[in-house]
Design a protein around this motif. Structure first.
Motif, PDB file in Angstrom:
ATOM      1  N   SER A  67       0.819  -1.206   0.000  1.00 26.77           N
ATOM      2  CA  SER A  67       0.000   0.000   0.000  1.00 26.77           C
ATOM      3  C   SER A  67       0.852   1.254   0.000  1.00 26.77           C
ATOM      4  O   SER A  67       0.367   2.333  -0.282  1.00 26.77           O
ATOM      5  N   ASP A  68       2.130   1.163   0.333  1.00 32.00           N
ATOM      6  CA  ASP A  68       2.975   2.343   0.305  1.00 32.00           C
ATOM      7  C   ASP A  68       3.357   2.736  -1.104  1.00 32.00           C
ATOM      8  O   ASP A  68       3.824   3.840  -1.335  1.00 32.00           O
ATOM      9  N   HIS A 126       3.027   4.059  -4.456  1.00 31.78           N
ATOM     10  CA  HIS A 126       2.103   4.975  -5.117  1.00 31.78           C
ATOM     11  C   HIS A 126       2.144   4.748  -6.611  1.00 31.78           C
ATOM     12  O   HIS A 126       3.197   4.809  -7.208  1.00 31.78           O
ATOM     13  N   PHE A 127       0.995   4.461  -7.198  1.00 33.32           N
ATOM     14  CA  PHE A 127       0.979   4.122  -8.601  1.00 33.32           C
ATOM     15  C   PHE A 127       0.641   5.271  -9.517  1.00 33.32           C
ATOM     16  O   PHE A 127       0.997   5.254 -10.674  1.00 33.32           O
ATOM     17  N   SER A 128      -0.112   6.217  -8.998  1.00 38.90           N
ATOM     18  CA  SER A 128      -0.567   7.279  -9.886  1.00 38.90           C
ATOM     19  C   SER A 128       0.582   8.254 -10.104  1.00 38.90           C
ATOM     20  O   SER A 128       0.960   8.989  -9.205  1.00 38.90           O
ATOM     21  N   PRO A 129       1.169   8.263 -11.281  1.00 37.20           N
ATOM     22  CA  PRO A 129       2.378   9.048 -11.466  1.00 37.20           C
ATOM     23  C   PRO A 129       2.101  10.541 -11.568  1.00 37.20           C
ATOM     24  O   PRO A 129       1.013  10.949 -11.970  1.00 37.20           O
ATOM     25  N   GLU A 130       3.065  11.320 -11.236  1.00 39.66           N
ATOM     26  CA  GLU A 130       2.893  12.773 -11.282  1.00 39.66           C
ATOM     27  C   GLU A 130       2.805  13.252 -12.716  1.00 39.66           C
ATOM     28  O   GLU A 130       3.396  12.668 -13.622  1.00 39.66           O
ATOM     29  N   GLY A 131       2.087  14.339 -12.918  1.00 37.31           N
ATOM     30  CA  GLY A 131       2.020  14.949 -14.241  1.00 37.31           C
ATOM     31  C   GLY A 131       1.157  14.182 -15.215  1.00 37.31           C
ATOM     32  O   GLY A 131       1.124  14.487 -16.402  1.00 37.31           O
ATOM     33  N   TRP A 132       0.436  13.191 -14.738  1.00 36.26           N
ATOM     34  CA  TRP A 132      -0.404  12.415 -15.642  1.00 36.26           C
ATOM     35  C   TRP A 132      -1.846  12.644 -15.273  1.00 36.26           C
ATOM     36  O   TRP A 132      -2.246  12.509 -14.129  1.00 36.26           O
ATOM     37  N   LYS A 172     -11.758  -0.257  -9.588  1.00 42.54           N
ATOM     38  CA  LYS A 172     -10.744  -0.204  -8.526  1.00 42.54           C
ATOM     39  C   LYS A 172     -10.069  -1.558  -8.344  1.00 42.54           C
ATOM     40  O   LYS A 172     -10.729  -2.589  -8.313  1.00 42.54           O
ATOM     41  N   ILE A 173      -8.753  -1.500  -8.224  1.00 49.45           N
ATOM     42  CA  ILE A 173      -7.999  -2.714  -7.899  1.00 49.45           C
ATOM     43  C   ILE A 173      -7.476  -2.536  -6.488  1.00 49.45           C
ATOM     44  O   ILE A 173      -6.794  -1.555  -6.199  1.00 49.45           O
ATOM     45  N   GLY A 174      -7.812  -3.447  -5.604  1.00 47.85           N
ATOM     46  CA  GLY A 174      -7.364  -3.333  -4.224  1.00 47.85           C
ATOM     47  C   GLY A 174      -5.875  -3.597  -4.115  1.00 47.85           C
ATOM     48  O   GLY A 174      -5.386  -4.590  -4.611  1.00 47.85           O
ATOM     49  N   ARG A 175      -5.167  -2.699  -3.490  1.00 48.63           N
ATOM     50  CA  ARG A 175      -3.727  -2.896  -3.347  1.00 48.63           C
ATOM     51  C   ARG A 175      -3.324  -3.131  -1.907  1.00 48.63           C
ATOM     52  O   ARG A 175      -2.167  -3.281  -1.592  1.00 48.63           O
ATOM     53  N   LYS A 176      -4.302  -3.138  -1.014  1.00 43.92           N
ATOM     54  CA  LYS A 176      -3.933  -3.268   0.396  1.00 43.92           C
ATOM     55  C   LYS A 176      -3.541  -4.698   0.722  1.00 43.92           C
ATOM     56  O   LYS A 176      -2.669  -4.944   1.523  1.00 43.92           O
ATOM     57  N   LEU A 236       3.880  -7.495  -7.012  1.00 43.50           N
ATOM     58  CA  LEU A 236       3.617  -6.425  -7.974  1.00 43.50           C
ATOM     59  C   LEU A 236       4.193  -6.733  -9.348  1.00 43.50           C
ATOM     60  O   LEU A 236       5.137  -7.467  -9.481  1.00 43.50           O
ATOM     61  N   GLU A 274       6.717   7.497 -16.760  1.00 36.98           N
ATOM     62  CA  GLU A 274       6.451   6.921 -15.438  1.00 36.98           C
ATOM     63  C   GLU A 274       5.126   6.150 -15.430  1.00 36.98           C
ATOM     64  O   GLU A 274       5.043   5.061 -14.856  1.00 36.98           O
ATOM     65  N   ASN A 302       4.894   2.216 -14.683  1.00 34.13           N
ATOM     66  CA  ASN A 302       4.088   1.707 -13.568  1.00 34.13           C
ATOM     67  C   ASN A 302       3.078   0.673 -14.054  1.00 34.13           C
ATOM     68  O   ASN A 302       2.892  -0.380 -13.440  1.00 34.13           O
ATOM     69  N   ARG A 312      -5.256  -9.623 -11.669  1.00 40.24           N
ATOM     70  CA  ARG A 312      -5.402 -10.331 -10.380  1.00 40.24           C
ATOM     71  C   ARG A 312      -6.520  -9.725  -9.547  1.00 40.24           C
ATOM     72  O   ARG A 312      -6.334  -9.347  -8.383  1.00 40.24           O
ATOM     73  N   GLU A 365     -13.980  -7.023  -7.202  1.00 37.96           N
ATOM     74  CA  GLU A 365     -13.359  -6.073  -8.132  1.00 37.96           C
ATOM     75  C   GLU A 365     -13.825  -6.320  -9.564  1.00 37.96           C
ATOM     76  O   GLU A 365     -14.075  -5.393 -10.320  1.00 37.96           O
ATOM     77  N   LEU A 368      -3.536   2.488 -12.861  1.00 33.31           N
ATOM     78  CA  LEU A 368      -2.715   3.602 -12.392  1.00 33.31           C
ATOM     79  C   LEU A 368      -3.348   4.371 -11.242  1.00 33.31           C
ATOM     80  O   LEU A 368      -2.648   4.975 -10.434  1.00 33.31           O
ATOM     81  N   SER A 395      -5.363   3.001  -8.944  1.00 34.97           N
ATOM     82  CA  SER A 395      -5.627   2.147  -7.797  1.00 34.97           C
ATOM     83  C   SER A 395      -4.476   2.257  -6.815  1.00 34.97           C
ATOM     84  O   SER A 395      -3.406   2.743  -7.161  1.00 34.97           O
ATOM     85  N   GLU A 431      -2.910   3.233  -2.743  1.00 31.70           N
ATOM     86  CA  GLU A 431      -3.008   4.297  -1.752  1.00 31.70           C
ATOM     87  C   GLU A 431      -2.272   5.533  -2.222  1.00 31.70           C
ATOM     88  O   GLU A 431      -1.111   5.445  -2.594  1.00 31.70           O
ATOM     89  N   GLN A 469      -0.115   8.923  -1.903  1.00 33.70           N
ATOM     90  CA  GLN A 469       0.883   9.330  -0.903  1.00 33.70           C
ATOM     91  C   GLN A 469       0.596  10.726  -0.386  1.00 33.70           C
ATOM     92  O   GLN A 469       0.039  11.533  -1.091  1.00 33.70           O
TER      93      GLN A 469
END
Lengths: 179, 359
Positions: free
Chosen positions: A20-21, A23-29, A42-46, A179, B26, B30, B306, B311, B353, B355, B357, B359
């Motif tokens: 969960s730490d 972060h997938f959503s990249p900056e500037g996108w 939604k894909i659960g990442r926890k 991952l 990026e 990802n 997965r 989901e 992208l 999904s 948590e 930061q």
């Protein structure tokens, strides 16, 4: 071997890197769906859900390259203990991580992590960053350097053992397995 | 001219994610990192990372296309079917790897994925074509394997019919009655004639027996000649054994839903409004429906990304349909084409992208 496993486990726990730490959503996108009616799912990442055993093994083989097959013998022998399936015998796939499964996995990595072949391919300490980059399929980040620093600081361990600790730590990490 | 609201909404939905998306390196890294293990069996390579840095959109397409042409993709197809049908290994002389082997063969040879239901052969553990093992005088892909039959064995053949529908059509009973015409009530055995509000109608899932079994019965009929070990028994009658619990016929076979003995004994039945001679005919009908390829898209996303059941349920139906509409027809699309259409879709990429948590 036990010292290596303990050291690896301490590094993993100490750095506290969880799925969960990451972060997938990249900056500037900018998401395409922003301001529209189309919504992503939604894909659960926890949850610490592993990749299938065959995928994990394939990733390790890709990282190791051309090494003797017996280095994977322990991983193959204990495959059901680390989540592989055989439905004909009532063994279902297990993709959750448990303390037992993690221990068996780390122990089964030892022949490979201790091998001369892998240490030659990724000599310690010069090859440490290359090993991490190859394992994770990306460029090195500060948290990776922190892992290498932790391994460097491991007491009572020589050069060979330090690589084994790094190898076990990385190949047991959630980023490599999930991952 | 007033444009109906439904058309406006459809246009908005279509165009809202049909536009050009400009991905950063990026973002592409990802996304591809998340799926590289399942698709290629390895992390991204330095060459792939360099290509992404140089031309993210171009690299996204070319890397995915390379992955679906690789050996691990074929292996992944095998794992997908093994885990979705829960068949693998070998036990008691039965090869439970037949379904997975067929999936790998279809992927490796870039055959239409519909052959998972319509192939007239099985594939052995060495990857060679071979005969299937039920002894049936016809073949229908994974369906006419003992692996499928045994894993889904059960009274009235409900498990087999239910799995067939759920796995390959992504549907459950009761179906829309325009899709699966219900059997006339009087044709069914009494226990399945019960309507909502009648005595004993609260038994089961709340729909009352007739609503589901009027459709279930037609599909279960295709399995009437297959015993509990998956062996084809041409002399099967579908008649209830009075000494066993409901749903069990004689000699390890299962009871038909039909009360007429001539209907009960026959494997001719109806699949989606079409009368066919047997399970192979039913499989052909299924493989030609849009539902087959839509379900294949859904199952592919479920496997590669997965996703768990909750989901998968959130994947928008218009998205599935849009992906399926890009494919060359239900019975022609290869697994490679299905996967590429799904994984290149901007909304799928965005789902991965966005999904996790923040930061």
């Amino acid at each position: 071997m036990k010292r290596i496993l303990v050291a690896a486990a301490l590094i993993i726990v100490g750095l506290g890197c969880s799925v969960s730490d990451l972060h997938f959503s990249p900056e500037g996108w900018k998401p395409l769906s922003e301001g529209t009616t189309a919504q992503p799912f939604k894909i659960g990442r926890k949850s610490t859900q592993l990749m299938p055993y065959a995928v994990r093994l394939s990733k390790i083989r890709a990282l190791a390259g051309n090494v003797p097959p017996e280095l994977f013998a322990e991983l193959e022998r204990r495959r059901f203990e680390v989540g592989d399936f055989d439905y004909s015998k009532g063994v279902g796939q297990e993709l959750s991580w448990s303390e037992t499964r993690m221990t068996v996995w780390a122990m089964s990595l030892q022949p490979l992590c201790a091998s001369a072949e892998l240490k030659t391919k990724y000599p310690w300490p010069a090859g440490a960053e290359k090993f991490l980059a190859a394992a994770y399929g990306r460029t090195i980040r500060d948290e990776d350097r922190a892992v290498i620093d932790e391994v460097l600081k491991t007491p009572n361990s020589g050069r060979n053992q330090k690589f084994e600790i790094l190898c076990t730590t990385v190949l047991s990490s959630m980023e490599f397995l999930a991952l | 001219m007033r444009i109906p609201l439904i058309i406006l909404m459809t246009l908005q939905l279509t165009f809202s994610y049909a536009g050009v998306q400009s991905y950063t390196p990026e973002a592409v890294t990802n996304y591809l990192s998340y799926i590289s293990g399942m698709m290629a069996g390895r992390p991204l390579s330095p060459e792939e990372l360099a290509a992404i840095d140089n031309d993210p959109q171009g690299a996204l397409n070319s890397i995915l296309e390379t992955w679906v042409g690789g050996e691990f993709f074929n292996e992944s197809a095998r794992i997908m079917i093994q885990t979705q049908l829960t068949t693998s290994g070998g036990d008691g002389g039965v090869n439970y790897d037949f379904p997975g082997n067929l999936a790998r063969y279809i992927a490796k040879n870039k055959l239409p994925y519909s052959q998972i239901l319509t192939a007239n052969y099985c594939v052995d553990n060495n990857g060679a074509k071979t005969g299937c093992d039920t002894g049936a005088p016809f073949t229908a892909g994974v369906l006419t394997t003992k692996a499928f039959m045994i894993r889904n064995t059960g009274r009235f053949n409900l498990g087999r019919a239910g799995r067939l529908l759920k796995q390959f059509m992504c549907k459950e009973y009761p179906l829309d009655t325009k899709l699966q015409i219900p059997i006339n009530r009087e044709e069914l055995i009494p226990m399945f004639q019960v309507l909502k509000g009648e005595p004993n109608s609260d038994f089961g899932n709340g729909f009352a027996c007739y609503n589901c079994h009027s459709q279930f019965g037609a599909h279960a009929q295709f399995f009437v000649k297959f015993d509990s070990t998956g062996k084809y028994v041409s002399s099967a009658t579908g008649v209830q054994n009075p000494n066993l619990e409901a749903g069990k016929s004689f000699n390890g076979l299962f009871t038909s839903h039909f009360n007429n003995i001539r209907t009960a004994i026959s494997e001719t039945s109806q699949m989606f409004g079409k009368r066919v001679s047997n399970l192979a005919g039913a499989a052909e009908v299924m493989a030609r429906t849009p539902m087959f390829v839509e379900c294949a898209v859904k199952n592919s996303l479920k496997y590669v990304l997965r996703l768990d059941h909750s989901e998968v349920a959130t994947i928008p139906v218009p998205l599935i349909r849009e992906i399926a509409s890009q494919l060359p027809g239900a019975e022609k699309a290869t697994l490679q084409e299905i996967m590429l259409a799904a994984l290149k879709n901007p909304l799928v990429i965005e789902s991965v992208l966005t999904s996790g948590e923040p930061q």
